[in-house]
Each structure stands twice: as C-alpha cells, then as structure tokens.
Design a protein around this motif. Structure first.
Motif, PDB file in Angstrom:
ATOM      1  N   SER A  10       0.812  -1.223   0.000  1.00 28.08           N
ATOM      2  CA  SER A  10       0.000   0.000   0.000  1.00 28.08           C
ATOM      3  C   SER A  10       0.840   1.266   0.000  1.00 28.08           C
ATOM      4  O   SER A  10       0.398   2.294  -0.524  1.00 28.08           O
ATOM      5  CB  SER A  10      -0.975  -0.002   1.176  1.00 28.08           C
ATOM      6  OG  SER A  10      -0.281  -0.071   2.393  1.00 28.08           O
ATOM      7  N   ASP A  11       2.062   1.223   0.522  1.00 25.81           N
ATOM      8  CA  ASP A  11       2.902   2.425   0.541  1.00 25.81           C
ATOM      9  C   ASP A  11       3.569   2.699  -0.821  1.00 25.81           C
ATOM     10  O   ASP A  11       4.260   3.701  -0.978  1.00 25.81           O
ATOM     11  CB  ASP A  11       3.948   2.343   1.649  1.00 25.81           C
ATOM     12  CG  ASP A  11       4.977   1.240   1.440  1.00 25.81           C
ATOM     13  OD1 ASP A  11       4.720   0.299   0.640  1.00 25.81           O
ATOM     14  OD2 ASP A  11       6.040   1.299   2.081  1.00 25.81           O
ATOM     15  N   TRP A  13       2.045   3.530  -3.535  1.00 25.91           N
ATOM     16  CA  TRP A  13       1.123   4.274  -4.387  1.00 25.91           C
ATOM     17  C   TRP A  13       1.836   5.241  -5.334  1.00 25.91           C
ATOM     18  O   TRP A  13       1.371   5.406  -6.467  1.00 25.91           O
ATOM     19  CB  TRP A  13       0.049   4.986  -3.547  1.00 25.91           C
ATOM     20  CG  TRP A  13       0.571   6.069  -2.668  1.00 25.91           C
ATOM     21  CD1 TRP A  13       0.968   5.963  -1.365  1.00 25.91           C
ATOM     22  CD2 TRP A  13       0.767   7.432  -3.044  1.00 25.91           C
ATOM     23  NE1 TRP A  13       1.405   7.170  -0.907  1.00 25.91           N
ATOM     24  CE2 TRP A  13       1.288   8.092  -1.924  1.00 25.91           C
ATOM     25  CE3 TRP A  13       0.568   8.151  -4.217  1.00 25.91           C
ATOM     26  CZ2 TRP A  13       1.609   9.440  -1.922  1.00 25.91           C
ATOM     27  CZ3 TRP A  13       0.881   9.508  -4.231  1.00 25.91           C
ATOM     28  CH2 TRP A  13       1.390  10.136  -3.098  1.00 25.91           C
ATOM     29  N   ARG A  43      -6.068  13.609 -10.521  1.00 27.66           N
ATOM     30  CA  ARG A  43      -6.546  12.957  -9.295  1.00 27.66           C
ATOM     31  C   ARG A  43      -5.625  13.297  -8.123  1.00 27.66           C
ATOM     32  O   ARG A  43      -4.406  13.313  -8.274  1.00 27.66           O
ATOM     33  CB  ARG A  43      -6.607  11.447  -9.478  1.00 27.66           C
ATOM     34  CG  ARG A  43      -7.638  11.012 -10.512  1.00 27.66           C
ATOM     35  CD  ARG A  43      -7.781   9.513 -10.507  1.00 27.66           C
ATOM     36  NE  ARG A  43      -8.603   9.012 -11.573  1.00 27.66           N
ATOM     37  CZ  ARG A  43      -9.930   8.987 -11.576  1.00 27.66           C
ATOM     38  NH1 ARG A  43     -10.584   9.454 -10.539  1.00 27.66           N
ATOM     39  NH2 ARG A  43     -10.596   8.488 -12.595  1.00 27.66           N
ATOM     40  N   PRO A  44      -6.216  13.518  -6.945  1.00 28.49           N
ATOM     41  CA  PRO A  44      -5.382  13.821  -5.763  1.00 28.49           C
ATOM     42  C   PRO A  44      -4.623  12.585  -5.292  1.00 28.49           C
ATOM     43  O   PRO A  44      -5.000  11.450  -5.591  1.00 28.49           O
ATOM     44  CB  PRO A  44      -6.418  14.264  -4.719  1.00 28.49           C
ATOM     45  CG  PRO A  44      -7.683  13.573  -5.125  1.00 28.49           C
ATOM     46  CD  PRO A  44      -7.638  13.493  -6.633  1.00 28.49           C
ATOM     47  N   ASP A  45      -3.574  12.802  -4.528  1.00 26.63           N
ATOM     48  CA  ASP A  45      -2.786  11.693  -4.003  1.00 26.63           C
ATOM     49  C   ASP A  45      -3.626  10.746  -3.166  1.00 26.63           C
ATOM     50  O   ASP A  45      -3.358   9.539  -3.129  1.00 26.63           O
ATOM     51  CB  ASP A  45      -1.606  12.212  -3.183  1.00 26.63           C
ATOM     52  CG  ASP A  45      -0.506  12.799  -4.065  1.00 26.63           C
ATOM     53  OD1 ASP A  45      -0.536  12.573  -5.305  1.00 26.63           O
ATOM     54  OD2 ASP A  45       0.380  13.477  -3.525  1.00 26.63           O
ATOM     55  N   THR A  46      -4.649  11.262  -2.488  1.00 22.94           N
ATOM     56  CA  THR A  46      -5.506  10.381  -1.674  1.00 22.94           C
ATOM     57  C   THR A  46      -6.169   9.304  -2.530  1.00 22.94           C
ATOM     58  O   THR A  46      -6.365   8.186  -2.070  1.00 22.94           O
ATOM     59  CB  THR A  46      -6.575  11.184  -0.913  1.00 22.94           C
ATOM     60  OG1 THR A  46      -7.302  11.992  -1.850  1.00 22.94           O
ATOM     61  CG2 THR A  46      -5.944  12.057   0.161  1.00 22.94           C
ATOM     62  N   TYR A  47      -6.504   9.645  -3.765  1.00 23.21           N
ATOM     63  CA  TYR A  47      -7.089   8.653  -4.681  1.00 23.21           C
ATOM     64  C   TYR A  47      -6.105   7.503  -4.902  1.00 23.21           C
ATOM     65  O   TYR A  47      -6.474   6.330  -4.806  1.00 23.21           O
ATOM     66  CB  TYR A  47      -7.437   9.311  -6.022  1.00 23.21           C
ATOM     67  CG  TYR A  47      -7.805   8.321  -7.098  1.00 23.21           C
ATOM     68  CD1 TYR A  47      -9.094   7.823  -7.189  1.00 23.21           C
ATOM     69  CD2 TYR A  47      -6.854   7.867  -8.018  1.00 23.21           C
ATOM     70  CE1 TYR A  47      -9.435   6.895  -8.164  1.00 23.21           C
ATOM     71  CE2 TYR A  47      -7.187   6.947  -8.997  1.00 23.21           C
ATOM     72  CZ  TYR A  47      -8.475   6.469  -9.070  1.00 23.21           C
ATOM     73  OH  TYR A  47      -8.803   5.550 -10.029  1.00 23.21           O
ATOM     74  N   TRP A  48      -4.860   7.826  -5.193  1.00 21.73           N
ATOM     75  CA  TRP A  48      -3.842   6.812  -5.467  1.00 21.73           C
ATOM     76  C   TRP A  48      -3.523   6.010  -4.212  1.00 21.73           C
ATOM     77  O   TRP A  48      -3.291   4.792  -4.284  1.00 21.73           O
ATOM     78  CB  TRP A  48      -2.588   7.468  -6.047  1.00 21.73           C
ATOM     79  CG  TRP A  48      -2.891   8.161  -7.325  1.00 21.73           C
ATOM     80  CD1 TRP A  48      -3.074   9.516  -7.517  1.00 21.73           C
ATOM     81  CD2 TRP A  48      -3.122   7.558  -8.593  1.00 21.73           C
ATOM     82  NE1 TRP A  48      -3.390   9.773  -8.822  1.00 21.73           N
ATOM     83  CE2 TRP A  48      -3.419   8.600  -9.510  1.00 21.73           C
ATOM     84  CE3 TRP A  48      -3.104   6.247  -9.054  1.00 21.73           C
ATOM     85  CZ2 TRP A  48      -3.694   8.352 -10.852  1.00 21.73           C
ATOM     86  CZ3 TRP A  48      -3.367   6.006 -10.407  1.00 21.73           C
ATOM     87  CH2 TRP A  48      -3.659   7.051 -11.284  1.00 21.73           C
ATOM     88  N   GLN A  49      -3.529   6.660  -3.064  1.00 18.90           N
ATOM     89  CA  GLN A  49      -3.284   5.967  -1.804  1.00 18.90           C
ATOM     90  C   GLN A  49      -4.384   4.942  -1.526  1.00 18.90           C
ATOM     91  O   GLN A  49      -4.102   3.806  -1.150  1.00 18.90           O
ATOM     92  CB  GLN A  49      -3.191   6.982  -0.659  1.00 18.90           C
ATOM     93  CG  GLN A  49      -1.956   7.852  -0.756  1.00 18.90           C
ATOM     94  CD  GLN A  49      -2.036   9.110   0.100  1.00 18.90           C
ATOM     95  OE1 GLN A  49      -3.062   9.429   0.688  1.00 18.90           O
ATOM     96  NE2 GLN A  49      -0.929   9.840   0.150  1.00 18.90           N
ATOM     97  N   GLU A  50      -5.633   5.346  -1.711  1.00 24.44           N
ATOM     98  CA  GLU A  50      -6.763   4.436  -1.483  1.00 24.44           C
ATOM     99  C   GLU A  50      -6.763   3.287  -2.486  1.00 24.44           C
ATOM    100  O   GLU A  50      -7.022   2.133  -2.131  1.00 24.44           O
ATOM    101  CB  GLU A  50      -8.079   5.210  -1.561  1.00 24.44           C
ATOM    102  CG  GLU A  50      -8.276   6.168  -0.410  1.00 24.44           C
ATOM    103  CD  GLU A  50      -9.419   7.142  -0.611  1.00 24.44           C
ATOM    104  OE1 GLU A  50     -10.200   6.979  -1.586  1.00 24.44           O
ATOM    105  OE2 GLU A  50      -9.550   8.075   0.204  1.00 24.44           O
TER     106      GLU A  50
END
Length: 180
Positions: A10-11, A13, A43-50
């Motif tokens: 997950s890290d 991303w 897309r924001p980084d939160t999208y890629w993190q999720e």
C-alpha cells in the motif's frame, strides 16, 4: 526475463501512480483504458493511496500485480478485481457470480514479447482462484486485436457480451472469460 513479479504494498502508491501515467501515454491507451492521462494526472494523491491500499498484497477485494525490472523500476502491471454476485459492474450489467475482473494491463514497450505478461497473468489468476472466484473476465476494445490474440493464448474466450463505449459512441468492447 530478469523481473520480479509480485503484489504491490500500500505504501507504493507513488510507483503505481507513475506507471499508470506512463501507461496512459501509450499510443493504444485510448483503446485499453477508460480514463485519460489528463484525468489521472488531476486525481489527488488520496485517490492513489486508497487505490493502492485496496489492491495491496494483503487486500481481499483486489490485487495489483507488478513486474519489477532488474533496476527496480516497475515495467508492467495488471489488477484483478473481485466482483460479487448481486452487484452491478462498471458497464451496468448485473454480476451473477463471484468473479475476477482483470483491468489495467500494461507492459512497457521495451519489455513486451518476452513472456512478462503471461507471468503476470499467472500470478493474477492464481490470486483470483485462491480468492474463490468462479471465473475471471476482462473487457477488450474491438480494435485491440493484439490484446485479443494474447487473451486467447492464455485461455480466455469471447463470452458473446458486447459493451458499447460511452466515451466513444459507435465503438464497442468485448467480454472475454476464463472458467476454472
């Protein structure tokens, strides 16, 4: 082939995002991917993190498989999503059984033709079968004959389902399936 095939963490991303942006610049990206480079870039980084968290090595609803080249760079990827019966898929069709759905297949041009995609598919399919799916499917553009030939070589067959493309009226995609 000197590549490591594995599921993402997950890290990772930023690496997943970077490879997706590269894939979306490929000359056939318009046939292979639903989104555009510009949409993905915005897309924001939160999208890629999720997205990475939902498809990481310990996830149960999806798995992103990557090929890591000899220098550590990511050179290929595919993701297998689990679709549950009683839901509706992205195209609006009802999902009738627990199935895997292969999406986001990409290999950098300099790594094509060496068997890398086959090995990534083996890992992705093994994960799907262990996740208890009854079949695995994918959707391929009518004009992407190279991909259609590859999917046939690894055992997928056309199901007969045709998906009209909203982003390109008049164009269609075909569903291919692999039964266990």
């Amino acid at each position: 082939m000197n590549c490591l095939i594995r599921s993402i963490r997950s890290d990772e991303w930023p690496e997943a995002k970077a490879l997706r942006l590269i894939a979306l610049q490929d000359p056939v990206a318009h046939m292979a991917f639903v989104e555009t480079y510009e949409q993905a870039l915005a897309r924001p980084d939160t999208y890629w993190q999720e997205l990475a968290a939902r498809a990481a090595h310990d996830a149960t609803e999806a798995q992103q498989i990557i090929a890591e080249g000899p220098d550590g760079d990511w050179v290929g990827t595919l993701t297998v999503l689990v679709e549950e019966p009683g839901t509706t898929d992205w195209a609006g069709f009802p999902v009738e059984r627990r199935q895997g759905h292969v999406v986001g297949v990409y290999v950098r041009p300099e790594y094509r033709g060496i068997g890398l995609t086959e090995v990534m598919f083996e890992d992705g399919l093994e994960w799907a079968w262990q996740a208890g799916v009854e079949r695995v499917r994918l959707i391929v553009h009518e004009g992407n004959t190279r991909a259609q030939r590859f999917y046939g070589r690894v055992g997928f067959k056309p199901s007969g389902r045709v998906v009209p493309l909203e982003k390109a009226p008049g164009e269609t995609e075909f569903e291919y399936v692999l039964e266990r």
